[in-house]
Design an enzyme around this catalytic site. Structure first.
Site, PDB file in Angstrom:
ATOM      1  CG  ASP A  20      -0.941   0.263   7.703  1.00 38.85           C
ATOM      2  OD1 ASP A  20      -1.743   1.043   8.055  1.00 38.85           O
ATOM      3  OD2 ASP A  20       0.079   0.336   7.683  1.00 38.85           O
ATOM      4  CB  SER A  26      -0.240  -4.743   7.229  1.00 36.26           C
ATOM      5  OG  SER A  26       0.327  -4.072   8.247  1.00 36.26           O
ATOM      6  CE  LYS A  77       0.958   1.560   4.404  1.00 33.84           C
ATOM      7  NZ  LYS A  77       1.668   2.486   4.455  1.00 33.84           N
TER       8      LYS A  77
END
Ligand code: C5P
Length: 325
Positions: free
Chosen positions: A134, A101, A6
């Site tokens: 996250d 994550s 991300k």
């Protein structure tokens, strides 16, 4: 399973809370840099890790993927058997890309399938949020606004525009708690010293601090209307100008060499440049796939990072991929 890294297109950070976390308003964006995770039935839970930075990933109960497995079992699958998770890493470790994550999200979705637990996405997102701030976004993917610790998600309604990113990986890592602590110290100094009147330390970094909420001295994090408007219109130029990260001054204070990386990318024509999350990866937005290719080659030749990668976004969250036999 395949699960994406991300980026945070905006990361606005509030003051520290009583529990040590910070309230955020962030715009998450999943990009096409993937870890691959396999879950197989086993006598007891275990994990093995290979690939990029594997030697820095714990292979015991501290591993976020194993914590996700334990959280799912505790919530919904008390009598499920053991599972062995295999992680092939391409997302660098402790790089501000939420690789750990991502692995946790993939393990969660994988075990939900493997055990036939049958949880829907809302329940999976709830368990994910307990494992890390996250993790829920890595289940969801796409582009989404995160609030709270980052775990309360609202998908961003946007046209099907694909953006072209160049990622510059640094020679080193940054610890997320250390970067948040550095931000708290910078803000305390800013509030107490003359720097507060002149716009604070963030103002000194010029283009590297574009759009920062810190610069405006706001305590409550606020969603950036210009960024959301750029996403709604699919306008890469506007998006490049609106990228912002309150953690950037803190990351730069701990890893000053990143200033050169950001400046080099902007000089080479990136539409925007930003430290990714808590860093030290730097992200650059390019106007097209060709411009991203040029930028990646030039950045690589400029000697301002360990290596570069190109990625597009948004992409979906953790998903099962057919086994290749
Ligand atoms: O939730 P996660 O374990 O990923 O967070 C790692 C660390 O980052 C936390 O222990 C905390 O120090 C910091 N953090 C924070 N505020 C957030 C998210 C993370 O202070 N919203």
């Amino acid at each position: 399973m395949r699960v994406p890294a991300k980026l945070n297109l905006q990361l606005a950070v509030g003051p520290p809370r009583a529990d040590g976390y910070h309230d955020l308003v962030t715009v998450f964006h999943a990009v096409s840099l993937f870890d691959e995770i396999t879950a197989r039935p086993a006598e007891r839970d275990g994990v093995s890790v290979s690939g990029e930075g594997a030697d820095r990933v714990p292979e015991d109960g501290d591993n976020l993927a194993l914590r996700a497995v334990a959280a799912l079992r505790a919530a919904a699958a008390a009598d499920a058997g053991g599972v062995h998770i295999t992680i092939a890493k391409r997302i660098p470790v402790a790089a501000g890309l939420a690789g750990g994550s991502a692995d946790a999200a993939a393990a969660l979705v994988a075990c939900n399938e493997l055990w036939g637990t049958g949880l829907g996405q809302p329940q999976l997102l709830e368990i994910a949020a307990q494992v890390g701030s996250d993790v829920a976004f890595a289940v969801l993917g796409g582009t989404a606004v995160g609030r709270g610790r980052g775990e309360r998600l609202t998908p961003a309604l946007a046209p099907a525009t694909s953006y072209h990113w160049v990622l510059a990986f640094a020679d080193g890592q940054l610890s997320t708690p250390a970067v948040y602590a550095a931000l708290d110290r910078l803000r305390a100094a800013e509030a107490g010293g003359p720097a507060a009147e002149s716009g604070g330390p963030a103002a000194k970094h010029g283009a590297a601090e574009q759009g920062s909420a810190t610069r405006h001295g706001s305590a409550e994090p606020v969603l950036d209307a210009a960024l959301m408007s750029a996403l709604r219109s699919g306008d890469a130029r506007q998006l490049g100008r609106a990228l912002s990260n309150d953690l950037q001054p803190a990351a730069l204070s701990l890893f000053p060499a990143l200033r050169k990386t950001l400046a080099a990318g902007l000089e080479l024509g990136a539409l925007g440049a930003l430290v990714s999350g808590s860093g030290p990866t730097c992200l650059f937005l390019a106007a097209s796939a060709d411009r991203a290719l040029d930028l990646a080659a030039s950045l690589s030749g400029a000697g301002v990072c360990r290596s570069v990668a190109r990625a597009t976004g948004p992409v979906p969250g953790a998903a099962v991929v057919p086994a290749v036999r």
